[in-house]
Design an enzyme around this catalytic site. Structure first.
Site: not given
Ligand code: PMP
Length: 372
Positions: A113, A178, A202
């Site tokens: 990520w 994040d 989540k």
């Molecule tokens: N950052 C992290 C740490 C994630 O786990 C995720 C999704 N698994 C995201 C960003 C992306 O999130 P979204 O699908 O809401 O764009």
């Protein structure tokens, strides 16, 4: 019938027996699910058609923010934004909003990520890598944060790789995190953090809402081409109602936040995450030879334990056996492989207990096969 859509045949019906450990979305606790279902009933007061312009919505939003502030101890100088677009949109919106006249940003590369955040930031900024954190997070003394950077970005819990930052370092530039997979699972230190963002799907509810918690001293430096509805300062000035906010996910977050408060708040969530992940890691250690974990013990995620079977060929039979035992959605992230357990706030203890029994039984069976 669970729902009517073309994917119906492929989708497991809601309420199917067993437990989901999906990393993509956390389950709602039963009480919260019931509260949300009741609020969705058709009629004039249904949450599904609540106008964002109504006093009732404003009250809901104020209460949601107040509860979030209480649970996380958010100082007054931080603004809370309720935005759409997912956490991934923030990968671009951070540089657009925070760079100001600085062209530089530093990022810690810690896995899947963070790399997506870096790739997007590179479209707007000169990005330097402050540290690489794969099996472990290096000591902050070893980080090389560009002093010209407008901010330094970390992914506090790498959802796909199972690595978690244990604490938030004190840096000379604003620290941005994040926290999509660990907001409200651990206490925050707002003397060190300048901005935190998270999709709520989540740990705090359902998809469609991204919470941004930003020190107001960082606001007001958006690049001129930033879309108005994506300009943090403009949204802060409009109380996140510059466009229609995601009303339903805000309602679900409101229910989830009150549930978290009733369980004992963030300390209780942190304690549960530690207890449950410790139990998973202990079961994996007992099955050494069957299971292998790449991340150092000191930085293993309390939320998304990730592991591999002794050989990649054993992963499909493991996942099939888990499905047959009612343990769903354990497949690792496609870019990483292996197996991933997600222990978000709404996961029930009985789900974790069932998983522990399964992990032990599977390892016993494998070692029996090996020695036979
Ligand atoms: N950052 C992290 C740490 C994630 O786990 C995720 C999704 N698994 C995201 C960003 C992306 O999130 P979204 O699908 O809401 O764009």
């Amino acid at each position: 019938m669970a729902w009517r859509c073309s994917a119906e045949a492929a989708a497991p019906p809601r309420g199917a027996p067993g437990f989901s450990f999906s990393a993509a979305a956390g389950p709602l606790p039963d009480e919260v699910g019931a509260e949300v279902a009741a609020a969705c009933r058709p009629g004039r007061t249904s949450i599904l058609s609540l106008p964002f312009t109504s006093p009732a919505f404003r009250h809901l939003q104020e209460e949601t923010e107040a509860c979030l502030r209480r649970l996380l101890g958010i100082p007054d100088r931080f603004r809370v934004l309720f935005l759409a677009g997912g956490a991934s949109a923030q990968f671009a919106l951070l540089p657009l909003n925070l760079l100001g006249t600085a062209g530089h940003a530093s990022y810690v590369d810690s896995g899947c990520w963070s790399r997506r955040a870096i790739a997007e930031a590179r479209r707007y900024a000169e990005v330097s890598i402050a540290a690489r954190a794969f099996a472990a997070v290096p000591d902050v003394a070893e980080w090389q944060v560009d002093p010209r950077a407008a901010y330094c970005h970390i992914t506090s819990n790498e959802t796909a790789d199972g690595l978690q930052f244990r604490d938030f370092p004190a840096l000379a530039v604003p620290l941005v995190a994040d926290m999509t997979s660990d907001l409200l699972t651990r206490p925050l230190d707002f003397t060190r953090l300048s901005l935190v963002y998270a999709g709520t799907q989540k740990t705090i509810g359902t998809p469609g809402l991204t919470v941004v918690i930003a020190d107001e001293r960082l606001l007001g430096r958006a690049r001129p081409e930033t879309p108005c509805v994506m300009d943090y300062a403009a949204q802060a000035a409009a109380d996140s109602r510059l466009c229609t906010p995601p009303v339903f996910p805000i309602f679900v977050a409101h229910c989830m936040l009150h549930w978290i408060a009733a369980q004992g708040g963030v300390p209780a969530m942190a304690e549960a995450a530690r207890r449950r992940s410790d139990a998973v890691y202990a079961a994996l250690a007992e099955g050494e030879g069957t299971y292998a974990i790449a991340v150092d013990p000191a930085h293993r995620s309390h939320i998304n334990p990730c592991f591999r079977l002794a050989s990649e060929a054993q992963t499909p039979p493991f996942l099939q056996a888990a499905e047959a035992a009612g343990l769903h959605d354990l497949r690792g992230h496609p870019e990483v492989g292996g197996v991933r357990v997600s222990l978000y706030n709404g996961v029930a203890d009985e789900a974790v207990d069932a998983l522990l029994d399964f992990l032990r039984a599977f390892a016993r069976e494998r070692s029996g096969l090996c020695t036979a």
